[in-house]
Write a protein that holds these residues in place. Structure first.
Motif, PDB file in Angstrom:
ATOM      1  N   SER A  23       0.843  -1.194   0.000  1.00  9.24           N
ATOM      2  CA  SER A  23       0.000   0.000   0.000  1.00  9.24           C
ATOM      3  C   SER A  23       0.880   1.246   0.000  1.00  9.24           C
ATOM      4  O   SER A  23       1.896   1.301   0.689  1.00  9.24           O
ATOM      5  CB  SER A  23      -0.909   0.027   1.236  1.00  9.24           C
ATOM      6  OG  SER A  23      -1.772  -1.078   1.271  1.00  9.24           O
ATOM      7  N   ARG A  70      -1.002  -3.115  -4.152  1.00  9.03           N
ATOM      8  CA  ARG A  70      -2.449  -3.321  -4.201  1.00  9.03           C
ATOM      9  C   ARG A  70      -3.234  -2.019  -4.251  1.00  9.03           C
ATOM     10  O   ARG A  70      -4.261  -1.942  -4.905  1.00  9.03           O
ATOM     11  CB  ARG A  70      -2.886  -4.139  -2.986  1.00  9.03           C
ATOM     12  CG  ARG A  70      -4.373  -4.456  -2.936  1.00  9.03           C
ATOM     13  CD  ARG A  70      -4.704  -5.318  -1.727  1.00  9.03           C
ATOM     14  NE  ARG A  70      -3.944  -6.564  -1.741  1.00  9.03           N
ATOM     15  CZ  ARG A  70      -4.035  -7.500  -0.790  1.00  9.03           C
ATOM     16  NH1 ARG A  70      -4.826  -7.301   0.251  1.00  9.03           N
ATOM     17  NH2 ARG A  70      -3.316  -8.599  -0.892  1.00  9.03           N
ATOM     18  N   ARG A  71      -2.756  -0.987  -3.523  1.00 14.00           N
ATOM     19  CA  ARG A  71      -3.544   0.247  -3.424  1.00 14.00           C
ATOM     20  C   ARG A  71      -2.640   1.466  -3.305  1.00 14.00           C
ATOM     21  O   ARG A  71      -1.525   1.397  -2.767  1.00 14.00           O
ATOM     22  CB  ARG A  71      -4.489   0.193  -2.227  1.00 14.00           C
ATOM     23  CG  ARG A  71      -3.811   0.157  -0.888  1.00 14.00           C
ATOM     24  CD  ARG A  71      -4.797   0.098   0.268  1.00 14.00           C
ATOM     25  NE  ARG A  71      -5.662  -1.079   0.216  1.00 14.00           N
ATOM     26  CZ  ARG A  71      -5.302  -2.279   0.675  1.00 14.00           C
ATOM     27  NH1 ARG A  71      -4.096  -2.459   1.201  1.00 14.00           N
ATOM     28  NH2 ARG A  71      -6.130  -3.301   0.601  1.00 14.00           N
ATOM     29  N   ILE A  90      -3.311   5.584  -2.114  1.00 13.96           N
ATOM     30  CA  ILE A  90      -4.303   6.503  -1.558  1.00 13.96           C
ATOM     31  C   ILE A  90      -3.632   7.837  -1.220  1.00 13.96           C
ATOM     32  O   ILE A  90      -2.534   7.865  -0.658  1.00 13.96           O
ATOM     33  CB  ILE A  90      -4.954   5.920  -0.282  1.00 13.96           C
ATOM     34  CG1 ILE A  90      -5.730   4.644  -0.619  1.00 13.96           C
ATOM     35  CG2 ILE A  90      -5.866   6.945   0.390  1.00 13.96           C
ATOM     36  CD1 ILE A  90      -6.280   3.920   0.602  1.00 13.96           C
ATOM     37  N   GLU A 132      -6.312  -0.539  -6.636  1.00 12.20           N
ATOM     38  CA  GLU A 132      -7.237   0.407  -6.023  1.00 12.20           C
ATOM     39  C   GLU A 132      -6.548   1.757  -5.832  1.00 12.20           C
ATOM     40  O   GLU A 132      -5.484   1.837  -5.238  1.00 12.20           O
ATOM     41  CB  GLU A 132      -7.700  -0.129  -4.660  1.00 12.20           C
ATOM     42  CG  GLU A 132      -8.539   0.860  -3.868  1.00 12.20           C
ATOM     43  CD  GLU A 132      -8.672   0.474  -2.400  1.00 12.20           C
ATOM     44  OE1 GLU A 132      -8.991   1.359  -1.593  1.00 12.20           O
ATOM     45  OE2 GLU A 132      -8.435  -0.702  -2.067  1.00 12.20           O
ATOM     46  N   HIS A 144     -11.699   1.476 -10.766  1.00  8.24           N
ATOM     47  CA  HIS A 144     -10.713   1.188  -9.715  1.00  8.24           C
ATOM     48  C   HIS A 144     -10.307   2.447  -8.951  1.00  8.24           C
ATOM     49  O   HIS A 144      -9.550   2.362  -7.976  1.00  8.24           O
ATOM     50  CB  HIS A 144      -9.468   0.541 -10.326  1.00  8.24           C
ATOM     51  CG  HIS A 144      -8.689   1.439 -11.251  1.00  8.24           C
ATOM     52  ND1 HIS A 144      -9.221   1.938 -12.416  1.00  8.24           N
ATOM     53  CD2 HIS A 144      -7.425   1.931 -11.168  1.00  8.24           C
ATOM     54  CE1 HIS A 144      -8.321   2.695 -13.024  1.00  8.24           C
ATOM     55  NE2 HIS A 144      -7.231   2.710 -12.279  1.00  8.24           N
TER      56      HIS A 144
END
Length: 252
Positions: free
Chosen positions: A6, A73-74, A76, A128, A174
């Motif tokens: 992440s 995976r992500r 943010i 994501e 996504h």
């Protein structure tokens, strides 16, 4: 953590809600990056001054270079930072202070949010991707002494609503975008505005009383855990502990 699962950017992670968010991240394998004028003592930091557009370009370049090789995976970005020093009544404060407030607290958040989205799209990242824009009850309640702050938060929430529709139009499922009104949180900014003169910010005395009584006030870690628990989201706006405010200057 070059191989982190992440990738989390938080602007203003050195204090307030940003600090709470940085120390309550729910992902075990995360690379966390503070965007701020001050370096974070425990996590990676990239300089950001909301009032200096040159630093926005530095942050955008960092988004791009980091996402270019990211296979986790992500990713943010939480746009949380706010420049203290609210302006007081329009037309009564120095013009340079008012202009700085507009640049830092209206223009910068939207520009940084767009830069993150652009970097995600251009990088081809397929995991994501999430963008959290920190808002306030001031987006819907006209507080005298906060003309820039209220206008900026209202604009930010509309920006989120439009961008969500644009992402859906392009089939970018996504990527999610949301605005957050965190409720009454005991932060340095909250105490800063509560300490203002009532003449310049008429609700300051109410805020001071609420802080003293601990009435409906959350600490930064509790607020952060609530926010993280609500993400990702399919809503354009997340509300936490918001109280109904009365517009005393309008009959509509």
């Amino acid at each position: 953590m070059e191989n982190a699962d992440s990738l989390i950017w938080i602007s203003g992670a050195t204090e307030g809600i940003g600090l709470g968010l940085s120390r309550n991240i729910p992902y075990a394998d995360a690379r966390v990056i503070n965007l701020s004028r001050r370096a974070h003592p425990a996590i990676e930091s990239v300089p950001l001054d909301l009032a200096e557009p040159e630093s926005w370009a530095t942050v955008e370049a960092h988004f791009r270079s980091t996402l270019a090789g990211f296979r986790g995976r992500r990713a943010i970005f939480i746009q949380n930072a706010h420049l203290k020093g609210l302006t007081g009544f329009a037309g009564e404060v120095p013009v340079e202070d008012y202009a700085r407030d507009i640049t830092a607290n209206m223009t910068a958040p939207i520009r940084l949010g767009e830069a993150f989205l652009r970097a995600v799209i251009d990088s081809g990242f397929g995991g994501e991707a999430g963008l959290v824009m920190m808002s306030s009850a001031s987006a819907r309640s006209p507080y005298e002494g906060q003309s820039v702050y209220c206008a900026g938060k209202a604009a930010l929430e509309m920006w989120v609503r439009v961008v969500r529709r644009e992402l859906a139009q392009r089939g970018r499922d996504h990527i999610w975008v949301t605005a957050v009104r965190p409720g009454f949180v005991d932060t340095g900014l909250t105490r800063h505005v509560a300490a203002m003169a009532d003449r310049d910010y008429p609700v300051a005395s109410m805020l001071r009383g609420q802080i003293e009584r601990g009435e409906g006030v959350m600490d930064v870690d509790t607020a952060a855990r609530h926010i993280w628990a609500a993400l990702p989201t399919d809503r354009s706006l997340l509300l936490f502990g918001e109280q109904v405010q009365v517009d005393r200057g309008s009959a509509t």
